[in-house]
Design an enzyme around this catalytic site. Structure first.
Site, PDB file in Angstrom:
ATOM      1  N   LYS A 100       0.855  -1.087  -0.103  1.00  0.00           N
ATOM      2  CA  LYS A 100       0.190   0.073  -0.068  1.00  0.00           C
ATOM      3  C   LYS A 100       0.838   1.186  -0.017  1.00  0.00           C
ATOM      4  O   LYS A 100       1.691   1.614   0.940  1.00  0.00           O
ATOM      5  CB  LYS A 100      -0.740  -0.091   1.353  1.00  0.00           C
ATOM      6  CG  LYS A 100      -2.196   0.769   1.127  1.00  0.00           C
ATOM      7  CD  LYS A 100      -3.062   0.626   2.362  1.00  0.00           C
ATOM      8  CE  LYS A 100      -4.311   1.389   2.165  1.00  0.00           C
ATOM      9  NZ  LYS A 100      -5.008   1.191   3.584  1.00  0.00           N
TER      10      LYS A 100
HETATM   11  C1  E4P Z   1      -8.133   2.440   3.454  1.00  0.00           C
HETATM   12  O1  E4P Z   1      -7.307   1.583   3.132  1.00  0.00           O
HETATM   13  C2  E4P Z   1      -8.079   3.188   5.017  1.00  0.00           C
HETATM   14  O2  E4P Z   1      -7.264   2.364   5.710  1.00  0.00           O
HETATM   15  C3  E4P Z   1      -9.118   3.520   5.345  1.00  0.00           C
HETATM   16  O3  E4P Z   1     -10.354   3.088   4.776  1.00  0.00           O
HETATM   17  C4  E4P Z   1      -9.320   4.948   6.004  1.00  0.00           C
HETATM   18  O4  E4P Z   1     -10.390   5.180   6.986  1.00  0.00           O
HETATM   19  P1  E4P Z   1     -10.655   6.207   7.630  1.00  0.00           P
HETATM   20  O5  E4P Z   1     -10.977   7.703   6.905  1.00  0.00           O
HETATM   21  O6  E4P Z   1     -11.925   5.999   8.560  1.00  0.00           O
HETATM   22  O7  E4P Z   1      -9.409   6.448   8.581  1.00  0.00           O
END
Ligand code: E4P
Length: 218
Positions: free
Chosen positions: A87
């Site tokens: 990622k």
């Molecule tokens: C996605 O891969 C992120 O980890 C996540 O969805 C972020 O979500 P949040 O905006 O609730 O922190």
């Protein structure tokens, strides 16, 4: 549409896996910190444990923000388990790193995406997944679902292979709306996924069926 769970909590991952509909997991440094996972070795061990629980892709995020650092870290993460997806944040060096990894055959997830232009770059670099953050856009009074719809349309128009992974999902209705606009994947917290089960007419209907059965059969 694939279902990923957005957490580093092992109990929640097991519960979602147990439901039989889980296709993968996404994590980020904040979610790892929430579980108290610290130190390089513990973090790596945690990713391996997650990979042993689920069968699908597990996104593990790099901390580096420079190209060389991302390549080194991404290769180390990918070596942990074949299910690891690297990622990488949507920044200049991140796009270069995604291009490198896609040419080498590694799976990547381009994270922190908030516009169609960013999604276009991620696709051109060959990202496996692009993660537009719906909830964070909604938080600033911008329509997150509309962004998903625009990216899906643009990818379909050009035939890009990058999968639209709707992220930052806050509730069940976000999942339903993502399905309506054709997201390839949603990543959501366990309660948003479990919310799909619920309808008051299901509960009252089941109660009546069981009551009628027991009236005659004891
Ligand atoms: C996605 O891969 C992120 O980890 C996540 O969805 C972020 O979500 P949040 O905006 O609730 O922190």
């Amino acid at each position: 549409m694939k279902f990923f769970i957005d957490t580093a909590n092992l109990e929640q991952i097991k519960e979602a896996q147990d439901l039989g509909v889980l296709d993968g997991v996404t994590t980020n440094p904040s979610l790892m910190a929430k579980e108290g996972i610290k130190g390089e070795e513990n973090i790596k061990k945690h990713y391996q444990t997650i990979c042993e629980i689920v069968e699908g892709d597990v996104s593990a995020e790099v901390i580096s923000t420079d190209y060389e650092g991302m390549i080194k870290e991404g290769e180390e993460l990918a070596a942990l388990h074949p299910q690891i997806t690297i990622k990488i944040p949507m920044i200049k060096d991140g796009i270069k790193a995604i291009k490198y990894f896609s040419e080498k055959g590694y799976k990547t997830n381009c994270t922190l995406v908030f516009s169609v232009g960013q999604a276009l770059l991620a696709a051109k670099a060959g990202a496996t997944y692009v993660s537009p953050f719906i909830g964070r856009l909604d938080d600033i009074s911008t329509d997150g679902i509309e962004l998903i719809a625009q990216i899906v349309e643009m990818y379909n128009y050009y035939g890009y292979g990058t999968q639209v992974l709707a992220a930052s999902i806050r509730h069940t209705q976000h999942i339903v709306k993502c399905a309506e606009v054709g997201a390839d994947v949603i990543t959501a917290p366990l309660n948003a996924i479990m919310g799909l089960l619920k309808h008051p007419l299901t509960d009252s209907g089941l109660e009546k069926f069981l009551a009628d059965y027991h009236k005659l059969n004891g």
